[in-house]
Design an enzyme around this catalytic site. Structure first.
Site, PDB file in Angstrom:
ATOM      1  N   SER A   1       0.833  -1.196   0.000  1.00  0.00           N
ATOM      2  CA  SER A   1       0.000   0.000   0.000  1.00  0.00           C
ATOM      3  C   SER A   1       0.877   1.259   0.000  1.00  0.00           C
ATOM      4  CB  SER A   1      -0.960  -0.042   1.196  1.00  0.00           C
ATOM      5  OG  SER A   1      -2.048   0.825   0.998  1.00  0.00           O
TER       6      SER A   1
ATOM      7  N   ASP B   1      -5.903  -3.663  -2.764  1.00  0.00           N
ATOM      8  CA  ASP B   1      -4.850  -3.329  -1.807  1.00  0.00           C
ATOM      9  C   ASP B   1      -4.232  -4.574  -1.154  1.00  0.00           C
ATOM     10  OD1 ASP B   1      -3.270  -2.274   0.195  1.00  0.00           O
ATOM     11  OD2 ASP B   1      -4.765  -0.846   0.885  1.00  0.00           O
TER      12      ASP B   1
END
Length: 451
Positions: A14, A169
């Site tokens: 991320s 993600d």
């Protein structure tokens, strides 16, 4: 000295994945990463129309599967990384000298690792190491950043049309990707997988140790879809998210039975308040200033810097070990610098060594008590002058004595007030290196890896 110069492998998830790509692929400085990340967030978090309107906003989020526009995020990433550069293969703007990997996941619920390197295949891995057979299937740098940061409910998932893959993600599975780093370094440098790396550094995004995670809902047995929904809930819960990264580190450390735990370092600022939500961009500067003030006086920062400096040096043995009549052994070798001669890193390293009030030196001994006295290898003013003026580190050859063929040798560098082991030590110098192994050792500058 660029931070990436001290690391052979950088792994991120991320926001950490975005920064890892900036450091290792774009070769940005730390300050450029700070400025670039702030600029990216300011542009990327553009709310969808009517998303903040009561009731209506819920339908907008549901329809678009996100609270923020996709185009501003895409354009911000392209501005940062360029539109054409591939993460692996194809044309690149820079020579790549640091391995980098980012963790992401597919909509099918499978964790995936994207990288700028190739390596041997691993068996029974908990994630998929993606390496398409054709260039068209490879992701560009900005696409890899987009894939690892497609936080559910915040940004839409990322569809990579050439490979027909949809990504979300990576924090859903690997909020803290330390286990990926440990697994990947063993597969990249398989000849040293049984050895500890010089340093594994894990950097968190801050946490409040007094936070209380929300109680989990009762278990549901409706299969994969329910499992993914639960992962999504955790990934967007800013409190549980931060605590999860810290718990992952603690669990990882518990697996290191018989290992030198001083080589595994975790930096994660402790807050007196709960961390901001994922999309509270306005609180970024406030959090940054708070953490900077807190960690300026943290002695671990200086200690870590000294450990990284120590890993810049390694010992190269010449020829075979000589077994002496009294049962001891002797070998010749040189202490070398991992930075390529003629580069600015050697110059800056020399300037740093010159800055110490007490002159640095190398200390050679056995950790156990023996009759063989320790040896001191001076880093003279002449050596440092050559580093600063000619960008070369050249130290005279040294003879190392050992008490027996089983003896462990410690080679350390003295920095400030203490001795710190250089790369690959302590270890036995009587190990039977093959010629190929010695060539590899000299080429890499060490047998271990910082991650």
């Amino acid at each position: 000295m660029p931070a990436r110069s001290f690391f052979d492998l950088i792994v991120g998830t991320s926001a950490g994945g975005i920064i890892a790509l900036c450091l290792a692929v774009k070769k940005w400085t730390v300050q450029q990463c700070i400025d670039g990340f702030h600029s990216l967030c300011t542009k990327a978090f553009t709310p969808r129309h009517c998303v903040n309107v009561p009731v209506v906003g819920r339908f907008v989020r549901h329809h678009h599967h996100s609270a923020y526009e996709t185009k501003p995020l895409k354009q911000a990433l392209i501005t940062a990384y360029g539109e054409r550069g591939y993460l692996f293969g194809g044309l690149t703007e820079h020579n790549i000298d640091t391995n980098v990997a980012v963790a992401t996941a597919t909509m099918a619920g499978n964790p995936v690792v994207l990288s700028n390197y190739n390596r041997v295949a691993g068996d029974n891995l908990p994630y998929h190491f993606q390496r398409p057979e054709r260039l068209v299937g490879e992701l560009k740098i900005w696409e890899a950043a987009r894939a690892t940061s497609a936080a559910p409910k915040i940004f839409r998932s990322f569809e990579h049309q050439p490979s027909n893959q949809v990504y979300i993600d990576g924090a859903l599975y690997y909020n803290n990707p330390v286990q990926i780093a440990e697994t990947e370094r063993k597969l990249i440098w398989s000849d040293t997988e049984s050895l500890d790396p010089d340093i594994i550094l894990s950097i968190g995004t801050s946490h409040n140790p007094r936070s209380e995670p929300k109680p989990s809902p009762p278990p549901n047995t409706h299969g994969v879809l329910t499992h993914i929904k639960e992962l999504m809930r955790i990934s967007t819960d800013h409190i549980e998210n931060s605590l999860n990264g810290e718990q992952t580190w603690k669990s990882f450390m518990q697996t290191l039975h018989g290992r030198d735990k001083k080589r595994f370092v975790r930096l994660n600022a402790e807050l007196d308040f709960d961390p901001p939500k994922l999309d509270e961009v306005g609180k970024m500067k406030e959090l940054q200033n708070y953490v900077r003030r807190q960690m300026e006086s943290d002695g671990r920062i200086t200690d870590l810097a000294h450990k990284l400096i120590a890993t810049c040096f390694y010992f190269e043995r010449y020829g075979d070990v000589k077994n002496l009549d009294d049962g001891t052994f002797s070998c010749q070798g040189s202490i070398r610098c991992r930075f390529i001669p003629g580069t600015e890193q050697v110059k800056h390293l020399g300037e740093y060594l010159r800055s110490f009030r007490q002159k640095p030196y190398f200390h050679i001994c056995e950790p156990a008590e023996t009759d063989i006295p320790p040896k001191k290898a001076e880093i003279s003013d002449k050596v440092i002058d050559r580093m600063v003026l000619r960008n070369k580190f050249e130290l005279p050859a040294v003879e190392v004595r050992g008490s027996s063929s089983q003896a462990i040798t410690e080679i350390s560098i003295f920095l400030a007030t203490r001795l710190i082991p250089i790369s690959g030590f302590p270890r036995s110098l009587t190990e039977d290196y093959t010629k190929k192994g010695e060539e590899m050792f000299a080429m890499l500058g060490r047998r271990e890896s910082n991650i």
